[in-house]
Design a protein around this motif. Structure first.
Motif, PDB file in Angstrom:
ATOM      1  N   PHE B  14       1.309  -3.072  -6.139  1.00 37.27           N
ATOM      2  CA  PHE B  14       2.211  -1.972  -5.795  1.00 37.27           C
ATOM      3  C   PHE B  14       1.611  -0.591  -6.082  1.00 37.27           C
ATOM      4  CE2 PHE B  14       5.509  -5.248  -5.419  1.00 37.27           C
ATOM      5  CZ  PHE B  14       6.047  -4.842  -4.211  1.00 37.27           C
ATOM      6  N   ALA B  15       0.648  -0.510  -6.988  1.00 39.09           N
ATOM      7  CA  ALA B  15      -0.074   0.768  -7.138  1.00 39.09           C
ATOM      8  C   ALA B  15      -0.717   1.118  -5.797  1.00 39.09           C
ATOM      9  CB  ALA B  15      -1.128   0.651  -8.234  1.00 39.09           C
ATOM     10  N   PHE B  16      -1.273   0.112  -5.142  1.00 45.08           N
ATOM     11  CA  PHE B  16      -1.895   0.314  -3.825  1.00 45.08           C
ATOM     12  C   PHE B  16      -0.843   0.586  -2.752  1.00 45.08           C
ATOM     13  CE2 PHE B  16      -3.059  -1.643   0.239  1.00 45.08           C
ATOM     14  CZ  PHE B  16      -4.230  -0.965   0.555  1.00 45.08           C
ATOM     15  N   LEU B 115      -6.293  -2.126  -6.012  1.00 44.19           N
ATOM     16  CA  LEU B 115      -5.856  -3.519  -5.799  1.00 44.19           C
ATOM     17  C   LEU B 115      -6.481  -4.483  -6.813  1.00 44.19           C
ATOM     18  CD1 LEU B 115      -6.303  -3.620  -1.913  1.00 44.19           C
ATOM     19  CD2 LEU B 115      -4.144  -4.111  -3.107  1.00 44.19           C
ATOM     20  N   PRO B 116      -5.868  -5.665  -6.990  1.00 44.97           N
ATOM     21  CA  PRO B 116      -6.568  -6.747  -7.696  1.00 44.97           C
ATOM     22  C   PRO B 116      -7.919  -7.015  -7.000  1.00 44.97           C
ATOM     23  CG  PRO B 116      -4.281  -7.356  -7.230  1.00 44.97           C
ATOM     24  CD  PRO B 116      -4.540  -6.075  -6.506  1.00 44.97           C
ATOM     25  N   ASN B 117      -8.896  -7.472  -7.766  1.00 44.87           N
ATOM     26  CA  ASN B 117     -10.274  -7.567  -7.246  1.00 44.87           C
ATOM     27  C   ASN B 117     -10.423  -8.365  -5.951  1.00 44.87           C
ATOM     28  OD1 ASN B 117     -10.870  -6.108  -9.479  1.00 44.87           O
ATOM     29  ND2 ASN B 117     -12.077  -7.698 -10.510  1.00 44.87           N
ATOM     30  N   ASP B 118      -9.709  -9.485  -5.838  1.00 42.09           N
ATOM     31  CA  ASP B 118      -9.870 -10.313  -4.630  1.00 42.09           C
ATOM     32  C   ASP B 118      -9.392  -9.561  -3.387  1.00 42.09           C
ATOM     33  OD1 ASP B 118      -7.242 -10.521  -5.741  1.00 42.09           O
ATOM     34  OD2 ASP B 118      -6.828 -12.279  -4.512  1.00 42.09           O
ATOM     35  N   LEU B 119      -8.256  -8.880  -3.508  1.00 43.01           N
ATOM     36  CA  LEU B 119      -7.729  -8.114  -2.376  1.00 43.01           C
ATOM     37  C   LEU B 119      -8.574  -6.866  -2.117  1.00 43.01           C
ATOM     38  CD1 LEU B 119      -3.914  -8.440  -3.125  1.00 43.01           C
ATOM     39  CD2 LEU B 119      -5.024  -9.191  -1.016  1.00 43.01           C
ATOM     40  N   ARG B 120      -9.032  -6.235  -3.181  1.00 43.10           N
ATOM     41  CA  ARG B 120      -9.922  -5.067  -3.039  1.00 43.10           C
ATOM     42  C   ARG B 120     -11.149  -5.447  -2.201  1.00 43.10           C
ATOM     43  NH1 ARG B 120     -13.235  -4.164  -8.218  1.00 43.10           N
ATOM     44  NH2 ARG B 120     -14.182  -6.003  -7.269  1.00 43.10           N
ATOM     45  N   ASP B 121     -11.792  -6.545  -2.562  1.00 42.56           N
ATOM     46  CA  ASP B 121     -13.017  -6.948  -1.868  1.00 42.56           C
ATOM     47  C   ASP B 121     -12.731  -7.325  -0.414  1.00 42.56           C
ATOM     48  OD1 ASP B 121     -14.216  -6.522  -4.278  1.00 42.56           O
ATOM     49  OD2 ASP B 121     -14.478  -8.646  -4.776  1.00 42.56           O
ATOM     50  N   ASP B 122     -11.625  -8.013  -0.197  1.00 48.27           N
ATOM     51  CA  ASP B 122     -11.264  -8.459   1.155  1.00 48.27           C
ATOM     52  C   ASP B 122     -10.958  -7.269   2.068  1.00 48.27           C
ATOM     53  OD1 ASP B 122     -10.446 -10.253   3.214  1.00 48.27           O
ATOM     54  OD2 ASP B 122      -8.356  -9.983   2.612  1.00 48.27           O
ATOM     55  N   LEU B 123     -10.122  -6.343   1.608  1.00 50.22           N
ATOM     56  CA  LEU B 123      -9.715  -5.222   2.480  1.00 50.22           C
ATOM     57  C   LEU B 123     -10.829  -4.186   2.607  1.00 50.22           C
ATOM     58  CD1 LEU B 123      -5.909  -4.758   1.712  1.00 50.22           C
ATOM     59  CD2 LEU B 123      -7.052  -6.257   3.356  1.00 50.22           C
ATOM     60  N   ARG B 124     -11.611  -3.993   1.547  1.00 46.54           N
ATOM     61  CA  ARG B 124     -12.753  -3.085   1.626  1.00 46.54           C
ATOM     62  C   ARG B 124     -13.756  -3.614   2.659  1.00 46.54           C
ATOM     63  NH1 ARG B 124     -15.382   1.333  -1.383  1.00 46.54           N
ATOM     64  NH2 ARG B 124     -17.222   1.677  -0.102  1.00 46.54           N
ATOM     65  N   ALA B 125     -13.981  -4.917   2.643  1.00 47.83           N
ATOM     66  CA  ALA B 125     -14.963  -5.508   3.571  1.00 47.83           C
ATOM     67  C   ALA B 125     -14.506  -5.350   5.019  1.00 47.83           C
ATOM     68  CB  ALA B 125     -15.179  -6.985   3.236  1.00 47.83           C
TER      69      ALA B 125
END
Lengths: 199, 199
Positions: B14-16, B115-125
């Motif tokens: 929710f911060a994101f 975001l949590p790391n898994d979502l950060r990596d997925d959406l950044r990619a």
């Protein structure tokens, strides 16, 4: 496909996409998180689709997030004709009234009817699935549609809860129960945050 | 997942999502189809996702429309920090400048980093894939991002083509070539409609 029939199809696809632009001018009761202005139903639909991407781990097993997103992208299009009916307006009675539902069905006929037949049938069906709120995908989509204004109200200092003098019981029955149906842990976490507005 | 770690994860999610709300306040050069006001990047992102749903038949074989939609939902989030850089501004040179790209990369670090790391990596990619515009999914997503303002300008009476004194050659090089790369028949059909603005 021949160039001519392709052109006819594109005319219908863009008749719909250009009409859809009007959803950006339909105002909701909820404001942006910073309280600066009312949210419109186009940007609301984008935010919900992003909610589905980011909160996918809150969905029940078997929920298809791509279908949920598709549903959320079209779920408010009928408001182009009918307008947004706030969940807390008319003491909570207007939102699901027979009159509202009939008007929304006529709006769906007109708006989805702009599309080529295959797309019309596909998007109309997924909108009806959302409205019926019976499949796991639709139940989760409804949870997100209910939780996003709660988060906006939390950020903006109470928002529509103050506008409509909402009680804790009304929040639970009109909003919380719907969130909990598709995302029980999510409502448990969010409800805790709402407590300070309902003393 | 324990209730505690679930709560920590939801705080990050929710911060994101709350930060993403600010995209609704980023204004683009393009107006709504009716010319009434400038479009914001949140509602633009919704409209593009709807374009992807409705114009899927214009994509090359093998394009994954669900991935295209995911890409379009996050493609403009960096504008929360950087603002929208209009395609025709600074004589067409600002949009892909090294400075703009560096600022967008820092914005992606900050915003996806919520975001949590898994979502950060997925959406950044998937955002980086969109920016690189090399995969079939990204090339089609870019085509839609370029064609939607063309349709708005056609509806509103010229829009940013007049604001920035755009020529037919500039429209072809900055916009048409990008649309044609991912959706050649679509650009052929749309270009025809732009002729009356470029005599």
């Amino acid at each position: 496909m021949s160039a001519k029939s392709d052109g006819t199809r594109l005319e219908a696809q863009f008749a719909f996409l250009n009409e859809a632009d009007r959803l950006k001018s339909v105002l909701r009761a909820t404001t942006l998180c910073d309280g600066s202005r009312r949210e419109n139903s186009g940007e609301h639909s984008w935010h919900l689709a992003l909610y589905a991407l980011v909160l996918a781990d809150q969905a029940a097993p078997g929920v298809n997030i791509s279908r949920v997103i598709k549903m959320l992208l079209v779920h408010d299009l009928v408001e182009i004709d009918v307008g947004d009916v706030p969940i807390h307006s008319a003491n909570g009675l207007a939102h699901a009234s027979t009159d509202t539902q009939a008007a929304e069905s006529r709006a769906a006929d007109r708006i989805f009817g702009l599309l080529p037949n295959d797309l019309r049938d596909d998007l109309r069906a997924i909108w009806e699935e959302f409205e019926a709120a019976e499949t796991p995908d639709a139940i989760f989509a409804k949870s997100l549609d209910r939780v996003q204004p709660v988060m906006a109200n939390l950020q903006s200092g109470g928002g529509t809860w103050i506008t409509y003098s909402v009680t804790a019981e009304q929040l639970e029955s009109r909003v919380g129960s719907k969130i909990a149906k598709g995302a029980p842990r999510l409502w448990e976490w969010v409800r805790e945050k709402t407590h300070r507005f309902f003393r």
